[in-house]
Design a protein around this motif. Structure first.
Motif, mmCIF file in Angstrom:
data_model
loop_
_atom_site.group_PDB
_atom_site.id
_atom_site.type_symbol
_atom_site.label_atom_id
_atom_site.label_comp_id
_atom_site.label_asym_id
_atom_site.label_seq_id
_atom_site.Cartn_x
_atom_site.Cartn_y
_atom_site.Cartn_z
ATOM 1 N N VAL A 81 1.038 -1.302 -0.094
ATOM 2 C CA VAL A 81 0.072 -0.036 0.031
ATOM 3 C C VAL A 81 0.899 1.393 -0.126
ATOM 4 O O VAL A 81 2.048 1.093 0.511
ATOM 5 N N ALA A 82 0.457 2.266 -0.351
ATOM 6 C CA ALA A 82 1.314 3.528 -0.504
ATOM 7 C C ALA A 82 0.186 4.511 0.091
ATOM 8 O O ALA A 82 -0.958 4.629 0.000
ATOM 9 N N VAL A 83 0.843 5.364 0.946
ATOM 10 C CA VAL A 83 0.263 6.516 1.659
ATOM 11 C C VAL A 83 0.710 7.895 1.151
ATOM 12 O O VAL A 83 2.114 7.950 0.885
ATOM 13 N N GLN A 84 0.094 8.843 0.907
ATOM 14 C CA GLN A 84 0.623 10.073 0.525
ATOM 15 C C GLN A 84 -0.271 11.237 1.128
ATOM 16 O O GLN A 84 -1.426 11.303 1.459
ATOM 17 N N LEU A 85 0.750 12.511 1.539
ATOM 18 C CA LEU A 85 -0.047 13.534 1.962
ATOM 19 C C LEU A 85 0.485 14.548 0.912
ATOM 20 O O LEU A 85 1.682 14.593 0.451
ATOM 21 N N ARG A 86 -0.445 15.435 0.349
ATOM 22 C CA ARG A 86 -0.421 16.395 -0.710
ATOM 23 C C ARG A 86 -0.999 17.552 -0.426
ATOM 24 O O ARG A 86 -2.451 17.650 -0.254
ATOM 25 N N ALA A 87 -0.305 18.689 -0.398
ATOM 26 C CA ALA A 87 -0.733 19.807 -0.197
ATOM 27 C C ALA A 87 -0.723 20.822 -1.309
ATOM 28 O O ALA A 87 0.480 21.053 -1.801
ATOM 29 N N ILE A 88 -1.629 21.338 -1.875
ATOM 30 C CA ILE A 88 -1.680 22.428 -3.030
ATOM 31 C C ILE A 88 -2.391 23.534 -2.587
ATOM 32 O O ILE A 88 -3.682 23.669 -2.333
ATOM 33 N N GLY A 89 -1.483 24.533 -2.309
ATOM 34 C CA GLY A 89 -2.223 25.545 -1.907
ATOM 35 C C GLY A 89 -2.655 25.679 -0.459
ATOM 36 O O GLY A 89 -1.824 24.896 0.404
ATOM 37 N N GLU A 90 -4.047 25.882 -0.406
ATOM 38 C CA GLU A 90 -4.705 25.827 0.989
ATOM 39 C C GLU A 90 -5.464 24.642 1.339
ATOM 40 O O GLU A 90 -6.164 24.772 2.052
ATOM 41 N N VAL A 91 -5.076 23.661 0.574
ATOM 42 C CA VAL A 91 -6.170 22.202 0.714
ATOM 43 C C VAL A 91 -4.818 21.007 0.625
ATOM 44 O O VAL A 91 -3.919 20.900 -0.014
ATOM 45 N N VAL A 94 -5.137 13.618 2.090
ATOM 46 C CA VAL A 94 -4.893 12.230 2.551
ATOM 47 C C VAL A 94 -5.211 11.234 1.710
ATOM 48 O O VAL A 94 -6.324 11.045 1.451
ATOM 49 N N GLU A 95 -4.328 10.507 1.143
ATOM 50 C CA GLU A 95 -4.490 9.712 0.065
ATOM 51 C C GLU A 95 -3.795 8.212 0.377
ATOM 52 O O GLU A 95 -2.689 8.117 0.940
ATOM 53 N N VAL A 96 -4.540 7.143 0.106
ATOM 54 C CA VAL A 96 -3.912 5.789 0.146
ATOM 55 C C VAL A 96 -4.113 5.066 -1.142
ATOM 56 O O VAL A 96 -5.284 5.157 -1.507
ATOM 57 N N TRP A 97 -3.216 4.441 -1.428
ATOM 58 C CA TRP A 97 -3.370 3.361 -2.841
ATOM 59 C C TRP A 97 -3.155 2.128 -2.355
ATOM 60 O O TRP A 97 -2.331 1.836 -1.672
ATOM 61 N N ALA A 179 2.424 1.944 -7.351
ATOM 62 C CA ALA A 179 1.736 2.860 -6.581
ATOM 63 C C ALA A 179 2.419 4.318 -6.738
ATOM 64 O O ALA A 179 1.625 5.336 -6.727
ATOM 65 N N SER A 180 3.709 4.376 -6.957
ATOM 66 C CA SER A 180 4.050 5.652 -7.144
ATOM 67 C C SER A 180 3.540 6.458 -8.477
ATOM 68 O O SER A 180 3.383 7.650 -8.344
#
Length: 195
Positions: A81-91, A94-97, A179-180
Protein backbone atom coordinates in the motif's frame (compact mmCIF):
# COMPACT_ATOMS: atom_id res chain seq x y z
CA UNK A 1 -4.19 38.04 1.87
CA UNK A 2 -4.67 34.46 0.86
CA UNK A 3 -2.89 32.57 -1.85
CA UNK A 4 -6.05 32.71 -3.94
CA UNK A 5 -5.86 36.51 -4.08
CA UNK A 6 -2.36 36.24 -5.55
CA UNK A 7 -3.07 33.23 -7.77
CA UNK A 8 -0.10 31.41 -6.17
CA UNK A 9 -0.33 27.70 -5.42
CA UNK A 10 2.39 25.79 -3.65
CA UNK A 11 2.78 22.03 -3.91
CA UNK A 12 4.08 19.78 -1.16
CA UNK A 13 4.04 15.99 -1.53
CA UNK A 14 5.34 13.26 0.74
CA UNK A 15 4.69 9.53 0.38
CA UNK A 16 5.79 6.19 1.73
CA UNK A 17 5.19 2.61 0.55
CA UNK A 18 4.32 0.03 3.17
CA UNK A 19 3.77 -3.70 3.38
CA UNK A 20 0.05 -4.31 4.01
CA UNK A 21 0.30 -5.64 7.56
CA UNK A 22 -1.34 -4.43 10.75
CA UNK A 23 1.66 -2.32 11.76
CA UNK A 24 1.21 -0.25 8.56
CA UNK A 25 -1.62 1.57 10.36
CA UNK A 26 0.60 2.87 13.17
CA UNK A 27 3.45 3.62 10.75
CA UNK A 28 1.06 5.65 8.57
CA UNK A 29 -0.03 7.69 11.62
CA UNK A 30 3.62 8.39 12.47
CA UNK A 31 4.23 9.39 8.84
CA UNK A 32 1.34 11.90 9.02
CA UNK A 33 2.51 13.39 12.32
CA UNK A 34 6.12 13.68 11.15
CA UNK A 35 5.26 15.15 7.75
CA UNK A 36 2.75 17.67 9.06
CA UNK A 37 5.16 18.75 11.81
CA UNK A 38 7.81 19.32 9.14
CA UNK A 39 5.32 21.34 7.07
CA UNK A 40 4.40 23.31 10.21
CA UNK A 41 0.83 22.01 10.08
CA UNK A 42 0.84 20.04 13.35
CA UNK A 43 -2.63 21.31 14.28
CA UNK A 44 -4.02 19.10 11.50
CA UNK A 45 -2.12 15.98 12.58
CA UNK A 46 -4.71 14.41 14.95
CA UNK A 47 -7.57 14.45 12.43
CA UNK A 48 -5.38 13.58 9.43
CA UNK A 49 -3.65 10.75 11.31
CA UNK A 50 -7.05 9.31 12.23
CA UNK A 51 -8.28 9.52 8.64
CA UNK A 52 -5.04 8.00 7.33
CA UNK A 53 -5.20 5.13 9.80
CA UNK A 54 -8.81 4.35 8.84
CA UNK A 55 -7.97 4.37 5.11
CA UNK A 56 -4.82 2.27 5.60
CA UNK A 57 -6.74 -0.17 7.77
CA UNK A 58 -9.24 -0.67 4.92
CA UNK A 59 -6.38 -1.11 2.41
CA UNK A 60 -4.67 -3.70 4.63
CA UNK A 61 -7.95 -5.63 4.97
CA UNK A 62 -8.34 -5.68 1.18
CA UNK A 63 -4.78 -6.48 0.11
CA UNK A 64 -2.74 -7.67 3.04
CA UNK A 65 -2.52 -9.53 6.29
CA UNK A 66 -4.94 -7.77 8.65
CA UNK A 67 -5.37 -10.75 10.96
CA UNK A 68 -1.78 -11.87 11.52
CA UNK A 69 1.89 -11.11 11.06
CA UNK A 70 2.97 -12.99 7.91
CA UNK A 71 6.18 -14.90 7.46
CA UNK A 72 8.68 -13.05 5.29
CA UNK A 73 8.29 -15.49 2.39
CA UNK A 74 4.52 -14.91 2.31
CA UNK A 75 4.88 -11.21 1.49
CA UNK A 76 4.71 -10.50 -2.24
CA UNK A 77 4.48 -7.43 -4.41
CA UNK A 78 0.68 -7.71 -4.15
CA UNK A 79 0.91 -6.76 -0.47
CA UNK A 80 1.92 -3.13 -0.96
CA UNK A 81 0.00 0.00 0.00
CA UNK A 82 1.18 3.56 -0.55
CA UNK A 83 0.23 6.55 1.57
CA UNK A 84 0.62 10.14 0.53
CA UNK A 85 0.07 13.62 1.92
CA UNK A 86 -0.33 16.31 -0.71
CA UNK A 87 -0.88 20.00 -0.10
CA UNK A 88 -1.79 22.21 -3.04
CA UNK A 89 -2.14 25.78 -1.86
CA UNK A 90 -4.52 25.78 1.09
CA UNK A 91 -5.90 22.27 0.56
CA UNK A 92 -4.44 19.09 2.07
CA UNK A 93 -5.15 15.62 0.68
CA UNK A 94 -4.74 12.39 2.64
CA UNK A 95 -4.40 9.58 0.08
CA UNK A 96 -4.02 5.79 0.23
CA UNK A 97 -3.33 3.58 -2.79
CA UNK A 98 -3.83 -0.17 -2.93
CA UNK A 99 -4.10 -2.73 -5.75
CA UNK A 100 -7.63 -3.88 -4.99
CA UNK A 101 -10.35 -2.85 -7.44
CA UNK A 102 -12.98 -3.15 -4.69
CA UNK A 103 -14.47 0.14 -3.54
CA UNK A 104 -14.78 0.68 0.21
CA UNK A 105 -18.41 0.94 1.29
CA UNK A 106 -19.78 2.83 4.27
CA UNK A 107 -21.41 0.29 6.51
CA UNK A 108 -24.57 0.83 8.46
CA UNK A 109 -23.41 1.17 12.05
CA UNK A 110 -25.37 0.25 15.14
CA UNK A 111 -24.51 0.98 18.75
CA UNK A 112 -23.54 -2.67 19.20
CA UNK A 113 -21.23 -2.82 16.14
CA UNK A 114 -17.55 -3.24 16.94
CA UNK A 115 -16.33 -1.89 13.59
CA UNK A 116 -17.46 -0.28 10.38
CA UNK A 117 -17.08 3.33 11.49
CA UNK A 118 -13.96 4.16 9.47
CA UNK A 119 -15.52 5.83 6.44
CA UNK A 120 -18.05 7.58 8.67
CA UNK A 121 -15.12 9.12 10.58
CA UNK A 122 -13.41 10.13 7.34
CA UNK A 123 -16.63 11.72 6.09
CA UNK A 124 -17.07 13.62 9.37
CA UNK A 125 -13.48 14.94 9.48
CA UNK A 126 -12.89 15.72 5.79
CA UNK A 127 -14.49 18.44 3.71
CA UNK A 128 -14.78 15.86 0.92
CA UNK A 129 -13.56 12.35 0.15
CA UNK A 130 -13.72 9.94 -2.73
CA UNK A 131 -12.12 7.26 -4.84
CA UNK A 132 -9.82 7.82 -7.79
CA UNK A 133 -8.95 5.10 -10.29
CA UNK A 134 -5.53 5.91 -11.72
CA UNK A 135 -4.46 4.62 -15.15
CA UNK A 136 -1.63 2.75 -13.41
CA UNK A 137 -4.19 0.50 -11.71
CA UNK A 138 -5.63 -0.08 -8.28
CA UNK A 139 -7.44 2.72 -6.50
CA UNK A 140 -6.68 5.77 -4.40
CA UNK A 141 -9.04 6.64 -1.58
CA UNK A 142 -8.59 10.31 -0.70
CA UNK A 143 -9.83 12.81 1.85
CA UNK A 144 -9.58 16.60 1.50
CA UNK A 145 -8.98 19.04 4.35
CA UNK A 146 -8.95 22.85 3.88
CA UNK A 147 -5.97 24.61 5.47
CA UNK A 148 -6.02 27.97 7.22
CA UNK A 149 -2.42 28.63 6.18
CA UNK A 150 0.12 27.35 3.69
CA UNK A 151 2.62 24.62 4.56
CA UNK A 152 6.01 26.13 5.31
CA UNK A 153 8.71 23.49 5.61
CA UNK A 154 12.23 24.60 6.31
CA UNK A 155 14.47 23.85 3.36
CA UNK A 156 17.47 22.48 5.18
CA UNK A 157 18.27 19.53 2.97
CA UNK A 158 18.72 16.45 5.15
CA UNK A 159 15.43 16.88 7.03
CA UNK A 160 13.53 16.66 3.75
CA UNK A 161 14.25 12.93 3.62
CA UNK A 162 11.63 11.01 5.55
CA UNK A 163 13.28 8.48 7.81
CA UNK A 164 11.28 5.34 8.53
CA UNK A 165 12.17 2.31 10.64
CA UNK A 166 14.04 -0.45 8.85
CA UNK A 167 11.85 -3.10 7.28
CA UNK A 168 8.63 -1.10 6.83
CA UNK A 169 8.97 -0.41 3.12
CA UNK A 170 8.57 -3.02 0.39
CA UNK A 171 11.43 -3.86 -1.93
CA UNK A 172 11.69 -1.85 -5.15
CA UNK A 173 9.84 -3.41 -8.02
CA UNK A 174 6.85 -3.21 -10.33
CA UNK A 175 4.19 -2.74 -7.62
CA UNK A 176 6.14 -0.03 -5.84
CA UNK A 177 6.48 1.71 -9.22
CA UNK A 178 2.76 1.19 -9.89
CA UNK A 179 1.88 2.82 -6.57
CA UNK A 180 4.24 5.75 -7.20
CA UNK A 181 2.86 6.24 -10.71
CA UNK A 182 -0.74 6.13 -9.46
CA UNK A 183 -0.10 8.70 -6.75
CA UNK A 184 1.83 10.96 -9.12
CA UNK A 185 -1.06 10.77 -11.60
CA UNK A 186 -3.34 12.06 -8.85
CA UNK A 187 -0.92 14.96 -8.25
CA UNK A 188 -0.84 15.81 -11.95
CA UNK A 189 -4.63 15.67 -12.21
CA UNK A 190 -4.88 18.00 -9.23
CA UNK A 191 -2.48 20.44 -10.88
CA UNK A 192 -4.46 20.33 -14.13
CA UNK A 193 -7.60 21.30 -12.24
CA UNK A 194 -5.83 24.45 -11.09
CA UNK A 195 -5.24 25.60 -14.67
Amino acid sequence: MTTASHGVRTLHVSRVHLVAVGSAVSVSRAFVRQTLAHWKLSDYAPDCALMMSELVSNAVKETGFADRQPKSWEITAAHVVAVQLRAIGEVLYVEVWDRSPLVPVKQEVTAEAEGGRGLHLVEALAKDWGIYRPPAGGKIVWAMVPLASLPSPSLDGPTLQLRMPDGVTPPPGPVKQQASTALMQRVLDGLRQLL
